[in-house]
Design an enzyme around this catalytic site. Structure first.
Site, short mmCIF file in Angstrom:
data_model
loop_
_atom_site.label_atom_id
_atom_site.label_comp_id
_atom_site.label_asym_id
_atom_site.label_seq_id
_atom_site.Cartn_x
_atom_site.Cartn_y
_atom_site.Cartn_z
N CYS A 46 0.88 -1.19 0.00
CA CYS A 46 0.00 0.00 0.00
C CYS A 46 0.91 1.23 0.00
CB CYS A 46 -0.90 0.02 1.22
SG CYS A 46 -1.92 -1.46 1.43
N ALA B 246 1.50 4.31 -1.94
CA ALA B 246 1.37 5.75 -2.23
C ALA B 246 1.31 6.56 -0.93
CB ALA B 246 0.12 6.01 -3.06
N PRO B 247 1.99 7.75 -0.93
CA PRO B 247 2.72 8.40 -2.02
C PRO B 247 4.18 7.96 -2.18
CG PRO B 247 2.68 9.84 -0.13
CD PRO B 247 1.88 8.62 0.26
N GLY C 203 6.67 7.43 0.26
CA GLY C 203 7.71 7.92 1.18
C GLY C 203 8.54 6.80 1.79
N LYS C 204 7.88 5.74 2.23
CA LYS C 204 8.60 4.65 2.88
C LYS C 204 9.40 3.85 1.85
CE LYS C 204 5.01 4.54 6.39
NZ LYS C 204 4.21 5.60 5.74
N ASP D 268 -0.20 0.12 -5.47
CA ASP D 268 -1.36 0.83 -4.96
C ASP D 268 -2.52 0.59 -5.90
OD1 ASP D 268 -1.13 3.02 -2.50
OD2 ASP D 268 -3.01 3.09 -3.61
N ASP E 255 -4.34 -4.53 -6.29
CA ASP E 255 -5.19 -4.53 -5.10
C ASP E 255 -4.56 -5.45 -4.04
OD1 ASP E 255 -7.14 -4.75 -3.17
OD2 ASP E 255 -8.77 -5.18 -4.57
N ASP F 85 1.78 -0.94 5.09
CA ASP F 85 1.42 0.35 5.68
C ASP F 85 -0.07 0.51 5.42
OD1 ASP F 85 2.01 2.84 6.97
OD2 ASP F 85 1.83 3.82 5.02
N CYS G 251 -0.89 4.91 10.73
CA CYS G 251 -0.76 6.27 11.29
C CYS G 251 -2.00 6.58 12.12
CB CYS G 251 -0.56 7.30 10.18
SG CYS G 251 -1.85 7.26 8.90
#
Length: 444
Positions: free
Chosen positions: A259, A261-262, A264-265, A283, A310, A328, A381
């Protein structure tokens, strides 16, 4: 030509009536010719009202003889912005806030609303002690109003964390976080980037938890800088950077970010791998994959392959092949309320059960990708045990071939006693980061 307060009420209207995120709505007005001081005022008015909206609405209900549902939407936004200035901004005189609100009422209302706005705001200014709460909240309902968090969320946190912990968390959620940026170590090290950015008179602090983090106290226009455009850094909260610290990706690893996007990880992992190996970043939507690949191009990263896929569907071609699988997961986002206060009003209690089911399905699929001895990293998060620790524990019961693995951070940093058990929970009022959860599991 709009003035600052007018832009604020228009942004707030789009957030409430059209469901836009505040940062996106503000972005759409970013081209308006404004001074730096006016831009700061605009952000303060928008985020200040969103952070305190339930509290402010409670004041309107007490001061107005018109029911909330009967107040015209734009007049309601004018009242909210006016009350925020009167009660929360010492540097703006009350008479100035009232006068500007009346001018806006003339433009967006009619003769009757002009007198109404003037009367309500003057009444609130005259009787401040009556309308602005000073007593310490003693129960869930008072906490909910005072710190403008929906009752179901306050109730959930009190049950999970206790009353005093929840009160401090709510207070922290209504503060403004620093912008965190991540050094792109493929192009520059942290000390050299500090020197370069220092030339813009930026106030900078080294992050303590991640060696790639810099915190910026005055970040206006930082993405217009030459250093950003040339890919020397990207924007990412320090809590998210810890995912890479915990994952410990190595050169030549095969990484799957289900998962992404965007991105960063994924891009941070690519840095740690010295751009050697392979990362599959997936994504659901083509536009999100396009964003990931644009970030890769700016940062000079070549090992990431973006794929529309998916995560809820198992991919047999990757069974038992991945060194590190990152989940994530889509979540309620309650750890981001300092940055996106509008989440408070967009989430409903019934949403949480659906999210837990989605997370569970994605975790189950992801388990099948991890090779023997490989790592499965689960992060969110949000601050909700049902989406975090409970989710992981239920997964481990169903998948006994996995076990939680003790987390060791650089420089022997200890963020939580739970690190030795294989997971960490981060809180804004304790760690100064976004609210975050990370679990590290290894396949036996």
């Amino acid at each position: 030509m709009f003035n600052t307060r007018e832009v604020a009420i228009r942004v707030l209207s789009e957030v409430q009536d059209k469901g836009k995120f505040s940062n996106k709505a503000l972005q759409e007005y970013s081209q308006i010719d404004m001074s730096l001081e006016d831009k700061r005022l605009l952000r303060e008015l928008v985020y200040g009202v969103l952070e305190n909206r339930m509290y402010i609405d409670n004041i309107i209900k007490s001061a107005s003889n018109v029911r909330m549902k009967k107040i015209h939407p734009m007049i309601l936004q004018i009242l909210r912005v006016g009350i925020y200035q009167i009660g929360f901004m010492d540097r703006i005189p009350a008479h100035a806030a009232i006068d500007e609100s009346v001018k806006l009422a003339k433009k967006y209302g009619h003769k009757g609303t002009i007198g109404y706005v003037n009367g309500v705001l003057r009444k609130i200014d005259r009787e401040r002690e009556k309308f602005f709460l000073t007593e310490i909240p003693k129960n869930m309902e008072e906490l909910s109003v005072r710190y403008s968090h929906p009752g179901f969320l306050v109730d959930l946190w009190i049950k999970q964390f206790g009353f005093e912990f929840t009160k401090e968390l709510l207070k922290a959620n209504n503060t403004r976080p620093l912008l965190n940026i991540r050094v792109n170590t493929l192009k520059i090290d942290r000390e050299n980037l500090l020197d370069k950015l220092g030339k813009y008179d930026l106030q900078l602090i080294r992050g303590e938890l991640s060696r790639d983090c810099i915190k910026v106290l005055n970040p206006e226009n930082i993405t217009d800088s030459k250093e950003f455009k040339e890919g020397f850094f990207t924007i990412q909260d320090e809590s998210s950077m810890l995912v890479t610290e915990i994952s410990e990706p190595k050169e030549k690893d095969l990484i799957l970010d289900v998962c992404s996007a965007p991105g960063g990880k994924a891009t941070h992992m690519a840095q740690r791998m010295n751009d050697k190996g392979k990362i599959i970043a997936r994504d659901l939507y083509t536009q999100k994959i396009k964003l990931i690949m644009e970030n890769c191009k700016r940062l000079g990263i070549n090992i990431i392959e973006g794929q529309v896929y998916d995560a809820g569907i198992f991919d047999e071609s990757l069974r038992d092949k991945v060194d590190v699988c990152l989940v994530d997961a889509p979540c309620s986002g309650f750890g981001l309320l300092r940055r996106k206060p509008d989440i408070k009003f967009n989430r409903k209690s019934e949403d949480l059960e659906t999210l837990v089911e989605i997370q569970s399905q994605i975790l189950s699929n992801s388990a099948g990708y991890v090779k023997s001895g490989g790592k499965l990293i689960y992060s969110t998060c949000t601050l909700n045990k049902n989406e975090n620790l409970d989710q992981v524990q239920n997964f481990l019961i169903r998948n006994p071939e996995f076990m939680l693995t003790p987390i060791e951070l650089p420089r022997d940093i200890v963020l939580s006693e739970t690190q030795k058990y294989g997971y960490i929970e981060l809180y804004p009022h304790i760690h100064g980061t976004d609210g975050f959860f990370i679990a590290k599991m290894t396949r036996k």
